[in-house]
Design a protein around this motif. Structure first.
Motif, PDB file in Angstrom:
ATOM      1  N   LEU A 122       0.830  -1.210   0.000  1.00  0.00           N
ATOM      2  CA  LEU A 122       0.000   0.000   0.000  1.00  0.00           C
ATOM      3  C   LEU A 122       0.863   1.258   0.000  1.00  0.00           C
ATOM      4  O   LEU A 122       0.548   2.228  -0.691  1.00  0.00           O
ATOM      5  N   ARG A 123       1.958   1.253   0.769  1.00  0.00           N
ATOM      6  CA  ARG A 123       2.865   2.412   0.774  1.00  0.00           C
ATOM      7  C   ARG A 123       3.424   2.662  -0.618  1.00  0.00           C
ATOM      8  O   ARG A 123       3.509   3.802  -1.063  1.00  0.00           O
ATOM      9  N   ARG A 124       3.815   1.606  -1.299  1.00  0.00           N
ATOM     10  CA  ARG A 124       4.333   1.757  -2.665  1.00  0.00           C
ATOM     11  C   ARG A 124       3.258   2.325  -3.586  1.00  0.00           C
ATOM     12  O   ARG A 124       3.524   3.206  -4.397  1.00  0.00           O
ATOM     13  N   HIS A 125       2.045   1.811  -3.461  1.00  0.00           N
ATOM     14  CA  HIS A 125       0.939   2.287  -4.293  1.00  0.00           C
ATOM     15  C   HIS A 125       0.674   3.769  -4.022  1.00  0.00           C
ATOM     16  O   HIS A 125       0.582   4.566  -4.958  1.00  0.00           O
ATOM     17  N   PHE A 126       0.537   4.133  -2.750  1.00  0.00           N
ATOM     18  CA  PHE A 126       0.276   5.531  -2.412  1.00  0.00           C
ATOM     19  C   PHE A 126       1.428   6.419  -2.881  1.00  0.00           C
ATOM     20  O   PHE A 126       1.205   7.529  -3.363  1.00  0.00           O
ATOM     21  N   GLY A 127       2.654   5.936  -2.767  1.00  0.00           N
ATOM     22  CA  GLY A 127       3.809   6.704  -3.238  1.00  0.00           C
ATOM     23  C   GLY A 127       3.773   6.923  -4.742  1.00  0.00           C
ATOM     24  O   GLY A 127       4.072   8.005  -5.225  1.00  0.00           O
ATOM     25  N   ALA A 128       3.395   5.890  -5.480  1.00  0.00           N
ATOM     26  CA  ALA A 128       3.311   6.012  -6.939  1.00  0.00           C
ATOM     27  C   ALA A 128       2.212   6.995  -7.341  1.00  0.00           C
ATOM     28  O   ALA A 128       2.404   7.810  -8.256  1.00  0.00           O
ATOM     29  N   VAL A 129       1.077   6.935  -6.655  1.00  0.00           N
ATOM     30  CA  VAL A 129      -0.016   7.875  -6.945  1.00  0.00           C
ATOM     31  C   VAL A 129       0.436   9.294  -6.619  1.00  0.00           C
ATOM     32  O   VAL A 129       0.219  10.225  -7.403  1.00  0.00           O
ATOM     33  N   GLU A 130       1.082   9.463  -5.477  1.00  0.00           N
ATOM     34  CA  GLU A 130       1.563  10.787  -5.092  1.00  0.00           C
ATOM     35  C   GLU A 130       2.572  11.322  -6.112  1.00  0.00           C
ATOM     36  O   GLU A 130       2.485  12.476  -6.522  1.00  0.00           O
ATOM     37  N   ASP A 131       3.510  10.486  -6.522  1.00  0.00           N
ATOM     38  CA  ASP A 131       4.510  10.919  -7.506  1.00  0.00           C
ATOM     39  C   ASP A 131       3.856  11.359  -8.813  1.00  0.00           C
ATOM     40  O   ASP A 131       4.240  12.367  -9.404  1.00  0.00           O
ATOM     41  N   ALA A 132       2.872  10.590  -9.276  1.00  0.00           N
ATOM     42  CA  ALA A 132       2.182  10.952 -10.520  1.00  0.00           C
ATOM     43  C   ALA A 132       1.442  12.272 -10.361  1.00  0.00           C
ATOM     44  O   ALA A 132       1.447  13.116 -11.268  1.00  0.00           O
ATOM     45  N   LEU A 133       0.823  12.467  -9.218  1.00  0.00           N
ATOM     46  CA  LEU A 133       0.085  13.705  -8.988  1.00  0.00           C
ATOM     47  C   LEU A 133       1.039  14.890  -8.857  1.00  0.00           C
ATOM     48  O   LEU A 133       0.748  15.982  -9.351  1.00  0.00           O
ATOM     49  N   ILE A 134       2.183  14.688  -8.231  1.00  0.00           N
ATOM     50  CA  ILE A 134       3.192  15.758  -8.141  1.00  0.00           C
ATOM     51  C   ILE A 134       3.602  16.190  -9.541  1.00  0.00           C
ATOM     52  O   ILE A 134       3.677  17.387  -9.838  1.00  0.00           O
ATOM     53  N   ALA A 165      -2.260  28.201  -7.943  1.00  0.00           N
ATOM     54  CA  ALA A 165      -2.113  28.256  -6.484  1.00  0.00           C
ATOM     55  C   ALA A 165      -0.634  28.343  -6.121  1.00  0.00           C
ATOM     56  O   ALA A 165       0.207  27.680  -6.740  1.00  0.00           O
ATOM     57  N   PRO A 166      -0.314  29.167  -5.121  1.00  0.00           N
ATOM     58  CA  PRO A 166       1.074  29.236  -4.676  1.00  0.00           C
ATOM     59  C   PRO A 166       1.440  27.968  -3.909  1.00  0.00           C
ATOM     60  O   PRO A 166       0.572  27.310  -3.340  1.00  0.00           O
ATOM     61  N   GLY A 167       2.683  27.641  -3.913  1.00  0.00           N
ATOM     62  CA  GLY A 167       3.160  26.475  -3.168  1.00  0.00           C
ATOM     63  C   GLY A 167       3.880  25.511  -4.075  1.00  0.00           C
ATOM     64  O   GLY A 167       3.754  25.561  -5.305  1.00  0.00           O
ATOM     65  N   ASP A 168       4.644  24.646  -3.439  1.00  0.00           N
ATOM     66  CA  ASP A 168       5.383  23.671  -4.243  1.00  0.00           C
ATOM     67  C   ASP A 168       4.460  22.527  -4.646  1.00  0.00           C
ATOM     68  O   ASP A 168       3.426  22.271  -4.012  1.00  0.00           O
ATOM     69  N   ALA A 169       4.826  21.867  -5.716  1.00  0.00           N
ATOM     70  CA  ALA A 169       3.979  20.821  -6.307  1.00  0.00           C
ATOM     71  C   ALA A 169       3.704  19.695  -5.321  1.00  0.00           C
ATOM     72  O   ALA A 169       2.589  19.172  -5.269  1.00  0.00           O
ATOM     73  N   ARG A 170       4.692  19.311  -4.511  1.00  0.00           N
ATOM     74  CA  ARG A 170       4.504  18.206  -3.562  1.00  0.00           C
ATOM     75  C   ARG A 170       3.418  18.559  -2.527  1.00  0.00           C
ATOM     76  O   ARG A 170       2.539  17.757  -2.252  1.00  0.00           O
ATOM     77  N   THR A 171       3.485  19.761  -1.976  1.00  0.00           N
ATOM     78  CA  THR A 171       2.503  20.170  -0.974  1.00  0.00           C
ATOM     79  C   THR A 171       1.105  20.230  -1.575  1.00  0.00           C
ATOM     80  O   THR A 171       0.135  19.750  -0.978  1.00  0.00           O
ATOM     81  N   LEU A 172       0.994  20.802  -2.769  1.00  0.00           N
ATOM     82  CA  LEU A 172      -0.315  20.884  -3.423  1.00  0.00           C
ATOM     83  C   LEU A 172      -0.843  19.492  -3.767  1.00  0.00           C
ATOM     84  O   LEU A 172      -2.037  19.220  -3.614  1.00  0.00           O
ATOM     85  N   ALA A 173       0.036  18.610  -4.225  1.00  0.00           N
ATOM     86  CA  ALA A 173      -0.380  17.244  -4.553  1.00  0.00           C
ATOM     87  C   ALA A 173      -0.890  16.540  -3.296  1.00  0.00           C
ATOM     88  O   ALA A 173      -1.917  15.841  -3.337  1.00  0.00           O
ATOM     89  N   ARG A 174      -0.210  16.719  -2.190  1.00  0.00           N
ATOM     90  CA  ARG A 174      -0.656  16.086  -0.944  1.00  0.00           C
ATOM     91  C   ARG A 174      -1.979  16.662  -0.476  1.00  0.00           C
ATOM     92  O   ARG A 174      -2.804  15.955   0.101  1.00  0.00           O
ATOM     93  N   GLN A 175      -2.192  17.940  -0.721  1.00  0.00           N
ATOM     94  CA  GLN A 175      -3.479  18.550  -0.377  1.00  0.00           C
ATOM     95  C   GLN A 175      -4.591  17.897  -1.201  1.00  0.00           C
ATOM     96  O   GLN A 175      -5.653  17.567  -0.676  1.00  0.00           O
ATOM     97  N   VAL A 176      -4.335  17.708  -2.484  1.00  0.00           N
ATOM     98  CA  VAL A 176      -5.332  17.062  -3.345  1.00  0.00           C
ATOM     99  C   VAL A 176      -5.579  15.624  -2.878  1.00  0.00           C
ATOM    100  O   VAL A 176      -6.723  15.179  -2.799  1.00  0.00           O
ATOM    101  N   LEU A 177      -4.509  14.902  -2.554  1.00  0.00           N
ATOM    102  CA  LEU A 177      -4.679  13.524  -2.087  1.00  0.00           C
ATOM    103  C   LEU A 177      -5.477  13.461  -0.793  1.00  0.00           C
ATOM    104  O   LEU A 177      -6.337  12.585  -0.630  1.00  0.00           O
ATOM    105  N   SER A 178      -5.213  14.371   0.112  1.00  0.00           N
ATOM    106  CA  SER A 178      -5.976  14.398   1.365  1.00  0.00           C
ATOM    107  C   SER A 178      -7.440  14.661   1.093  1.00  0.00           C
ATOM    108  O   SER A 178      -8.324  14.057   1.716  1.00  0.00           O
TER     109      SER A 178
END
Length: 96
Positions: A28-40, A54-67
């Motif tokens: 599951l960690r690998r899956h979530f990581g792959a989804v996060e990477d694609a979204l980043i 939106a201001p902010g780095d891509a990783r933070t914004l991607a995590r916001q979308v995932l949440s």
């Protein structure tokens, strides 16, 4: 015997040590990581082409979308108001 309500059990699960997690957890960690990477990558591309302002780095914004994606999936089990769940998704997308 279970103790505590669903939120207590969820918090305990989230806070549980992962050093000795079962193989399924690692999968599951690998899956979530792959989804996060694609979204980043998608968010970064959107920032470059101006589609995401939106201001902010891509990783933070991607995590916001995932949440925002995963949160309503959990809430949907108890929140039967579909419009309320859609409003959460709409507001997250509008923030980008």
């Amino acid at each position: 015997m279970r103790t505590g309500g669903p939120l207590t059990r969820l918090a305990a699960t989230i806070d549980a040590p992962t050093d000795h997690a079962p193989p399924r957890a690692e999968e599951l960690r690998r899956h979530f990581g792959a989804v996060e990477d694609a979204l980043i990558d998608t968010v970064a591309e959107g920032q470059r082409d101006g589609g995401i302002t939106a201001p902010g780095d891509a990783r933070t914004l991607a995590r916001q979308v995932l949440s925002t994606y995963y949160g309503p999936r959990v809430l949907a089990r108890v929140q039967k108001d579909r419009q309320a769940l859609l409003a959460v998704a709409d507001s997250a997308l509008a923030a980008l």
